[in-house]
Design an enzyme around this catalytic site. Sequence first.
Site, PDB file in Angstrom:
ATOM      1  N   VAL A   1       0.855  -1.359   0.036  1.00  0.00           N
ATOM      2  CA  VAL A   1      -0.190  -0.076   0.074  1.00  0.00           C
ATOM      3  C   VAL A   1       0.937   1.051   0.125  1.00  0.00           C
ATOM      4  O   VAL A   1       0.435   2.316   0.284  1.00  0.00           O
ATOM      5  CB  VAL A   1      -0.721  -0.092   1.141  1.00  0.00           C
ATOM      6  CG1 VAL A   1      -2.037  -1.067   1.058  1.00  0.00           C
ATOM      7  CG2 VAL A   1      -0.400   0.042   2.415  1.00  0.00           C
ATOM      8  N   ALA A   2       2.023   1.125  -0.500  1.00  0.00           N
ATOM      9  CA  ALA A   2       2.980   2.025  -0.564  1.00  0.00           C
ATOM     10  C   ALA A   2       3.111   2.765  -1.962  1.00  0.00           C
ATOM     11  O   ALA A   2       2.201   3.599  -2.158  1.00  0.00           O
ATOM     12  CB  ALA A   2       4.481   1.786  -0.268  1.00  0.00           C
ATOM     13  N   ARG A   3       4.008   2.433  -2.902  1.00  0.00           N
ATOM     14  CA  ARG A   3       4.233   3.009  -4.096  1.00  0.00           C
ATOM     15  C   ARG A   3       4.653   1.783  -4.795  1.00  0.00           C
ATOM     16  O   ARG A   3       5.220   0.851  -4.777  1.00  0.00           O
ATOM     17  CB  ARG A   3       4.991   4.036  -4.320  1.00  0.00           C
ATOM     18  CG  ARG A   3       4.476   5.337  -3.628  1.00  0.00           C
ATOM     19  CD  ARG A   3       3.614   6.065  -4.516  1.00  0.00           C
ATOM     20  NE  ARG A   3       2.926   7.138  -4.062  1.00  0.00           N
ATOM     21  CZ  ARG A   3       1.999   7.406  -3.281  1.00  0.00           C
ATOM     22  NH1 ARG A   3       1.341   6.445  -2.728  1.00  0.00           N
ATOM     23  NH2 ARG A   3       1.507   8.680  -3.015  1.00  0.00           N
TER      24      ARG A   3
ATOM     25  N   ASP B   1      -2.145  -2.545  -4.114  1.00  0.00           N
ATOM     26  CA  ASP B   1      -2.835  -1.527  -4.471  1.00  0.00           C
ATOM     27  C   ASP B   1      -2.124  -0.388  -5.315  1.00  0.00           C
ATOM     28  O   ASP B   1      -2.984   0.376  -5.784  1.00  0.00           O
ATOM     29  CB  ASP B   1      -3.268  -0.902  -2.905  1.00  0.00           C
ATOM     30  CG  ASP B   1      -4.506   0.302  -3.139  1.00  0.00           C
ATOM     31  OD1 ASP B   1      -5.521  -0.075  -3.697  1.00  0.00           O
ATOM     32  OD2 ASP B   1      -4.175   1.562  -2.800  1.00  0.00           O
TER      33      ASP B   1
ATOM     34  N   GLU C   1       0.350   3.159 -13.356  1.00  0.00           N
ATOM     35  CA  GLU C   1      -0.993   3.123 -13.057  1.00  0.00           C
ATOM     36  C   GLU C   1      -1.699   4.119 -14.182  1.00  0.00           C
ATOM     37  O   GLU C   1      -1.178   5.194 -14.490  1.00  0.00           O
ATOM     38  CB  GLU C   1      -1.308   3.700 -11.726  1.00  0.00           C
ATOM     39  CG  GLU C   1      -0.642   2.698 -10.672  1.00  0.00           C
ATOM     40  CD  GLU C   1      -0.738   3.388  -9.036  1.00  0.00           C
ATOM     41  OE1 GLU C   1      -1.258   4.603  -9.051  1.00  0.00           O
ATOM     42  OE2 GLU C   1      -0.076   2.715  -8.133  1.00  0.00           O
TER      43      GLU C   1
ATOM     44  N   HIS D   1      -5.299   1.574  -6.451  1.00  0.00           N
ATOM     45  CA  HIS D   1      -4.852   2.635  -5.807  1.00  0.00           C
ATOM     46  C   HIS D   1      -6.098   3.185  -4.933  1.00  0.00           C
ATOM     47  O   HIS D   1      -6.184   4.256  -4.988  1.00  0.00           O
ATOM     48  CB  HIS D   1      -3.954   3.460  -6.604  1.00  0.00           C
ATOM     49  CG  HIS D   1      -3.076   4.372  -5.984  1.00  0.00           C
ATOM     50  ND1 HIS D   1      -1.980   4.870  -6.484  1.00  0.00           N
ATOM     51  CD2 HIS D   1      -2.985   4.886  -4.623  1.00  0.00           C
ATOM     52  CE1 HIS D   1      -1.284   5.547  -5.551  1.00  0.00           C
ATOM     53  NE2 HIS D   1      -2.017   5.650  -4.489  1.00  0.00           N
TER      54      HIS D   1
END
Length: 328
Positions: free
Chosen positions: A244-246, A270, A275, A294
């Site tokens: 859930v970071a990058r 996520d 993206e 995301h």
Amino acid sequence: MSSPQLLRILVSAAAAPQLAPQIGAVLAGRAHLLVTDEDAATDADLAFVSRDITGRSTKHEILPATQRFYDALRSAASLRWVHIHSAGADRAIFGELRARGVEVTTSSGANADVVAQTAVAGVLALARHFPQYMAAQRERRWAPPTGGVLPRDLRGQRALIVGWGPVGQEIARLLQALGLHCTAVRRQADATAAVPAIAYEDLAQALPRTDWLVLACPLSARTRGLVDAAALAALAPGARLVNVARGEVVVEADLVAALQEGSLAGAFLDVFAHEPLPAASPLWMLDNVIVTPHAAGHSDANAQRVAAMFLDNLARWRDCVPLANRIP
């Protein structure tokens, strides 16, 4: 004594009606004007980038409405400070603004609970084999785990949480409540803390004892590509990844290979290297992967928390005191 100069604040057209009375209360009579990217003259002294501005844009693919606001930021020659809705400031526009001396503050912590809950939901879903059950549901196939690989008890498993901001700390609290042993990865080690911490330099040594590698760190020179083939191979047998970071914290090709080969048992993702995640990505179809767009930080009350952070910083600006959550 001369009156203060008119303070121009760039906001979205959607946010302006809600923010106007609150900004007026904070500025307590100081002359100010809310301007939007739809105005003919968009020069501004301050700006607030609310989530509706980014909308469905990503940092890789910027839609026209978002681009228009970014162009307004770039053309605002008097701009001195920008507050953004996200916890991270790794979009190119914010780097450009900082390079020209504009202060940038984030909303770090506003969505920490929601992101942490999403990460833990990913842990629970993977641990309880939900992806496999959902695949069976789509096929209308009754598939109890008897005779197959049974889910492992979560209690007693070991989670390594990379990043120790508000999100990482809340993830640890929730995972500890489920009986997991948590270790943090942060800039400085601290073996005496309630959640023991190791330094980034010692990450490789901890991986063989890790059942859950949970990424909640900002994207930086230190974290870009942190999780590569070697790191994934070093994890304990049956380990899983939660990000859930990058997306760029993980070498995505190495992640896909580890998942396809089975050396990594599963992943909740996520965020992605690009993206939106391209339709051709194998990650969409792997039965041991959960993909979300995301969306970990989205909730119905997040906009209110972000606006409150902006207004608090606006009061700090008014009083000439240091701003909170400032990107150095």
